[in-house]
Design a protein around this motif. Structure first.
Motif, PDB file in Angstrom:
ATOM      1  N   HIS A   1       1.692   0.143 -10.793  1.00 40.79           N
ATOM      2  CA  HIS A   1       0.643   0.762  -9.967  1.00 40.79           C
ATOM      3  C   HIS A   1      -0.720   0.116 -10.226  1.00 40.79           C
ATOM      4  O   HIS A   1      -1.489  -0.121  -9.275  1.00 40.79           O
ATOM      5  CB  HIS A   1       0.584   2.257 -10.266  1.00 40.79           C
ATOM      6  CG  HIS A   1      -0.605   2.945  -9.692  1.00 40.79           C
ATOM      7  ND1 HIS A   1      -0.813   3.085  -8.334  1.00 40.79           N
ATOM      8  CD2 HIS A   1      -1.673   3.541 -10.301  1.00 40.79           C
ATOM      9  CE1 HIS A   1      -1.948   3.724  -8.119  1.00 40.79           C
ATOM     10  NE2 HIS A   1      -2.490   4.020  -9.300  1.00 40.79           N
TER      11      HIS A   1
ATOM     12  N   ASN B   1       2.861   1.543  -3.264  1.00 38.54           N
ATOM     13  CA  ASN B   1       1.989   1.807  -4.411  1.00 38.54           C
ATOM     14  C   ASN B   1       1.780   3.305  -4.634  1.00 38.54           C
ATOM     15  O   ASN B   1       1.655   3.764  -5.770  1.00 38.54           O
ATOM     16  CB  ASN B   1       0.641   1.119  -4.193  1.00 38.54           C
ATOM     17  CG  ASN B   1      -0.247   1.212  -5.414  1.00 38.54           C
ATOM     18  OD1 ASN B   1       0.228   1.241  -6.544  1.00 38.54           O
ATOM     19  ND2 ASN B   1      -1.542   1.265  -5.182  1.00 38.54           N
TER      20      ASN B   1
ATOM     21  N   MET C   1      -0.748  -3.401  -8.521  1.00 36.37           N
ATOM     22  CA  MET C   1      -0.877  -3.287  -7.071  1.00 36.37           C
ATOM     23  C   MET C   1      -2.258  -2.795  -6.670  1.00 36.37           C
ATOM     24  O   MET C   1      -2.822  -3.247  -5.670  1.00 36.37           O
ATOM     25  CB  MET C   1       0.205  -2.349  -6.533  1.00 36.37           C
ATOM     26  CG  MET C   1       1.595  -2.914  -6.543  1.00 36.37           C
ATOM     27  SD  MET C   1       2.779  -1.829  -5.710  1.00 36.37           S
ATOM     28  CE  MET C   1       4.263  -2.825  -5.828  1.00 36.37           C
ATOM     29  N   SER C   2      -2.811  -1.864  -7.439  1.00 34.05           N
ATOM     30  CA  SER C   2      -4.138  -1.349  -7.110  1.00 34.05           C
ATOM     31  C   SER C   2      -5.197  -2.424  -7.258  1.00 34.05           C
ATOM     32  O   SER C   2      -6.159  -2.475  -6.479  1.00 34.05           O
ATOM     33  CB  SER C   2      -4.475  -0.155  -8.006  1.00 34.05           C
ATOM     34  OG  SER C   2      -3.555   0.906  -7.802  1.00 34.05           O
TER      35      SER C   2
ATOM     36  N   LYS D   1       0.813  -1.210   0.000  1.00 37.28           N
ATOM     37  CA  LYS D   1       0.000   0.000   0.000  1.00 37.28           C
ATOM     38  C   LYS D   1       0.845   1.257   0.000  1.00 37.28           C
ATOM     39  O   LYS D   1       0.581   2.203  -0.746  1.00 37.28           O
ATOM     40  CB  LYS D   1      -0.932  -0.009   1.211  1.00 37.28           C
ATOM     41  CG  LYS D   1      -1.880   1.191   1.225  1.00 37.28           C
ATOM     42  CD  LYS D   1      -2.827   1.172   2.387  1.00 37.28           C
ATOM     43  CE  LYS D   1      -3.754   2.393   2.327  1.00 37.28           C
ATOM     44  NZ  LYS D   1      -4.685   2.431   3.479  1.00 37.28           N
TER      45      LYS D   1
ATOM     46  N   CYS E   1       2.598   5.575  -8.205  1.00 35.64           N
ATOM     47  CA  CYS E   1       1.637   6.403  -8.938  1.00 35.64           C
ATOM     48  C   CYS E   1       2.130   7.838  -9.072  1.00 35.64           C
ATOM     49  O   CYS E   1       2.052   8.441 -10.158  1.00 35.64           O
ATOM     50  CB  CYS E   1       0.298   6.357  -8.219  1.00 35.64           C
ATOM     51  SG  CYS E   1      -0.931   7.527  -8.838  1.00 35.64           S
TER      52      CYS E   1
END
Length: 509
Positions: free
Chosen positions: A309, A250, A312-313, A247, A254
């Motif tokens: 990103h 990430n 991971m999202s 988290k 971004c």
């Protein structure tokens, strides 16, 4: 019945002369792995190969058994029987192996494929130039040193490698170029034999065009990572260290991706505005040229970080990690939640969450289209207008969508007191560069700016054409010599006359 003396079959006798026939026999000096790979490639291309070795009776070259049209002979016999000879030996052994046969190299084409172990200065002599000094009667060509042995073994139908060629003899370069083409490669003429210095250093470089962009990317990522860690763990203390690896990481991914997108987009419109204000005759500073030349690298790094990103999202998208994107349960709906649960967030996204994800998905697709259009196989099928659309319009659209994605996902935090003032919000800070790039892009798309750039690049100056040349020279200072003053006045008169003619043409149109 005999044929008349003037009978002709319509054949071009000049093309049938032995010196004009295509060379189908190639000699190779050396029996190493590269020599074996070149031999296989030449045999597949329909050439006869003669391999020269100092001990031919003791050599067993690793060539496919289906080929039989090659011979292993001595070095002297190989040189005598072939007009084009590939030297697949180390440059340190040129003198020991070949110098005793120097009388046989008259008008022979010697192809140097050697490489260096360390980079050299541009003024240092290359191995190809050293070979030409050893055998001045030969025609030396530098080629094939950028192709490793493993690529030589590939099927020619699946190969797309370039062969950099350098040589001072044009005829010899043309012969080697045709040889490379018949072997399935794409020859690239780099110039005279002095260009071999650059070719030999080419294989020793490690991403020279990517170093600056990579350094900037790592620096920006580290700055964002430090800022995020300080904001989350030092000031707000809203996260646990258990969320550091996905988290927390990430978020700087971004932020770095969209920052790089802004860096890649700013040089284009900024250069356009500069040309519109001062004209195209003034040279750009060195740092701006390097920045402009790194746009592709910034875009590729941004694409990679954006892909990380997105992945991971996808793994983290739920109402626990991103509660601001989901609906909050009202008091009359909390009774439907189990008694053991203390959550007040629904499993359904609100409109802000869905709109933000949609914008992020569209931005990712646009960036992928731009990235795929840079692949040589796709880029070569596009015309100028299509390339401009994919590299300019689609880039701008991807940046705009990415900025809207950040705004939509962070607007809930901006309207709350959690991130007030705005400089505490990483989302607000990261769109500064994209916002600047978008504003510059909008400015350069204005018709007034477009017309101004066209006139500037055409040589029109927006001041009185009737201004005298003497005033122009006086404004430059009084330190000019009489000769410099006369030269300046002459050039000013030439420019003024050209502008008068151009202004007359514009009035007639």
């Amino acid at each position: 019945m005999g044929l008349p003396d003037d009978f002709s079959l319509g054949l071009n006798e000049d093309k049938m002369k032995p010196q004009n026939r295509p060379i189908k026999r190639v000699g190779i000096v050396g029996t190493g792995s590269f020599a074996a790979a070149v031999t296989n490639r030449l045999l597949c291309s329909g050439y006869d190969v003669i391999i020269g070795s100092r001990q031919p009776e003791m050599r067993n070259l690793l060539v496919d058994q289906c080929f039989c049209n090659f011979n292993i002979t001595s070095v002297a016999e190989c040189i005598e029987q072939c007009n084009i000879i590939i030297l697949a030996i180390h440059a340190e052994n040129y003198k020991d192996t070949l110098f005793s046969h120097r009388t046989l190299f008259s008008s022979k084409i010697l192809v140097d494929v050697s490489n260096r172990l360390a980079t050299t200065k541009s003024k240092d002599q290359s191995y190809a130039e050293y070979l030409s000094t050893l055998f001045p009667a030969a025609r030396v060509v530098k080629a094939f040193n950028t192709i490793p042995a493993c690529e030589m073994k590939r099927n020619a139908m699946r190969d797309n490698s370039r062969v950099l060629i350098a040589g001072s003899d044009m005829e010899a370069k043309d012969i080697v170029s045709r040889l490379a083409t018949n072997m399935g490669f794409h020859p690239v003429d780099t110039g005279s034999l002095k260009a071999a210095r650059e070719i030999e250093n080419y294989n020793l470089r490690l991403f020279p065009e990517w170093r600056g962009a990579a350094f900037v990317t790592v620096a920006i990522f580290n700055l964002w990572l430090i800022y995020v860690i300080l904001m989350i763990f030092a000031e707000r203390r809203t996260e646990s260290w258990n969320q550091l690896f996905l988290k927390v990481i990430n978020k700087p991914l971004c932020l770095t991706a969209i920052s790089l997108m802004g860096l890649a987009q700013i040089p284009g419109p900024l250069g356009t505005l500069v040309r519109a204000s001062v004209g195209g005759s003034r040279k750009s500073p060195t740092w701006f040229k390097k920045w402009s030349s790194s746009k592709t690298q910034f875009g590729m790094f941004s694409w990679v970080l954006m892909g990380m990103h997105v992945l991971m999202s996808v793994l983290l998208t739920n109402n626990t990690y991103f509660p601001a994107l989901y609906e909050t349960l009202s008091d009359d709906r909390r009774c439907n939640v189990t008694k053991s649960s203390t959550k007040t967030v629904s499993e359904w996204m609100n409109w802000k969450g869905e709109a933000g994800l949609l914008l992020g998905l569209l931005a990712t697709v646009a960036v992928c289209v731009v990235a795929f259009s840079t692949i040589p196989g796709i880029r070569n099928t596009l015309n100028w207008r299509e390339r401009r659309f994919t590299q300019s319009t689609m880039n701008f659209a991807a940046l705009f969508l990415a900025a809207c994605h950040v705004v939509m996902t962070a607007i809930a935090d901006w309207t709350s007191n959690v991130v007030w003032p705005f400089y505490h919000s990483t989302s607000f800070l990261c769109i500064m560069l994209p916002a600047a790039a978008i504003l510059l892009g909008i400015l350069t798309a204005c018709p007034c700016v477009v017309n101004c750039v066209k006139k500037r690049t055409a040589g029109v100056r927006f001041y009185d054409v009737g201004k005298t040349c003497q005033c122009s020279t006086q404004s430059k200072g009084t330190s000019m010599t009489p000769m410099q003053s006369e030269i300046t006045i002459f050039h000013e008169r030439q420019r003024l006359s050209d502008r008068v003619k151009y202004k007359t043409l514009l009035e007639q149109e």
